[in-house]
Design an enzyme around this catalytic site. Structure first.
Site, mmCIF file in Angstrom:
data_model
loop_
_atom_site.group_PDB
_atom_site.id
_atom_site.type_symbol
_atom_site.label_atom_id
_atom_site.label_comp_id
_atom_site.label_asym_id
_atom_site.label_seq_id
_atom_site.Cartn_x
_atom_site.Cartn_y
_atom_site.Cartn_z
ATOM 1 N N ASN A 42 40.454 40.663 34.316
ATOM 2 C CA ASN A 42 39.188 40.519 33.578
ATOM 3 C C ASN A 42 38.710 39.070 33.618
ATOM 4 O OD1 ASN A 42 41.460 40.093 31.851
ATOM 5 N ND2 ASN A 42 40.234 40.402 30.034
ATOM 6 N N VAL A 43 37.392 38.934 33.714
ATOM 7 C CA VAL A 43 36.745 37.617 33.813
ATOM 8 C C VAL A 43 35.688 37.552 32.712
ATOM 9 C CG1 VAL A 43 35.386 36.084 35.282
ATOM 10 C CG2 VAL A 43 37.131 37.558 36.320
ATOM 11 N N GLU A 44 35.954 36.749 31.696
ATOM 12 C CA GLU A 44 35.029 36.685 30.554
ATOM 13 C C GLU A 44 33.996 35.578 30.723
ATOM 14 O OE1 GLU A 44 37.517 36.623 27.032
ATOM 15 O OE2 GLU A 44 37.970 38.754 27.315
ATOM 16 N N CYS A 53 35.383 43.624 33.338
ATOM 17 C CA CYS A 53 36.727 44.195 33.159
ATOM 18 C C CYS A 53 37.576 44.030 34.420
ATOM 19 C CB CYS A 53 36.632 45.681 32.852
ATOM 20 S SG CYS A 53 36.048 46.064 31.197
ATOM 21 N N GLU A 55 39.403 46.296 35.883
ATOM 22 C CA GLU A 55 39.221 47.419 36.809
ATOM 23 C C GLU A 55 37.981 47.170 37.665
ATOM 24 O OE1 GLU A 55 39.645 47.399 33.590
ATOM 25 O OE2 GLU A 55 40.416 49.289 32.806
ATOM 26 N N CYS A 89 38.070 51.376 29.674
ATOM 27 C CA CYS A 89 36.856 51.678 28.909
ATOM 28 C C CYS A 89 36.023 52.742 29.645
ATOM 29 C CB CYS A 89 36.041 50.404 28.695
ATOM 30 S SG CYS A 89 35.184 49.839 30.174
ATOM 31 N N CYS A 92 34.376 51.665 32.971
ATOM 32 C CA CYS A 92 35.308 51.574 34.110
ATOM 33 C C CYS A 92 35.714 52.956 34.609
ATOM 34 C CB CYS A 92 36.540 50.742 33.729
ATOM 35 S SG CYS A 92 36.129 48.985 33.616
#
Ligand code: THU
Length: 131
Positions: A42-44, A53, A55, A89, A92
């Protein structure tokens, strides 16, 4: 690769997570139709809604390398307290639907349970454009 091997690989991928806002590290491994693995994390973003996310990064990476059919995806949320907090989620699940994912392996941190599901169980009646 066994579900346990994939879980270990997804946990390793989670170590690359960029998650300074949630502190919730997630890793994913996409297994394509030729058995090749593509990892993601995940890359925020400071604009929270722009976060991606694990995935999604793994699927996008695979597709950008030419993959069009995905056999399965393993996901590990290494900071989840229970495996029940580690499921993909809804968005995804729909991304997986697009590339005909068959199975999903879900796990949390090292030593936690590893569960395998059919995508049809997690995402029944997924959307495809007609035609
Ligand atoms: N996250 C994932 O990477 N995959 C999921 O299926 C659920 C949530 C990430 C998004 C965000 O960076 C963090 O977990 C907390 O929501």
């Amino acid at each position: 690769m066994t579900a346990e091997d994939l879980a270990a690989e997804a946990r390793r991928a989670a170590l690359q997570s960029y998650s300074p806002y949630s502190q919730f590290r997630v890793g994913a491994v996409v297994v394509d139709s030729e058995g090749r693995c593509h990892t993601g994390a995940n890359v925020e973003n400071a604009a929270y809604g722009s976060s991606i996310c694990a995935e999604a990064t793994a699927i996008a990476g695979a597709v950008a390398r030419g993959v069009r059919r995905i056999e399965g995806v393993a996901v590990a949320c290494v900071d989840a307290a229970r495996v029940d907090d580690a499921y993909p989620c809804g968005n995804c699940r729909q991304l997986m639907n697009e590339f005909r994912v068959e199975w999903v392996v879900v796990t949390a941190g090292e030593g936690s349970e590893v569960r395998r599901h059919e995508l049809s169980e997690l995402h029944p009646h997924g959307f495809f454009l007609p035609g």
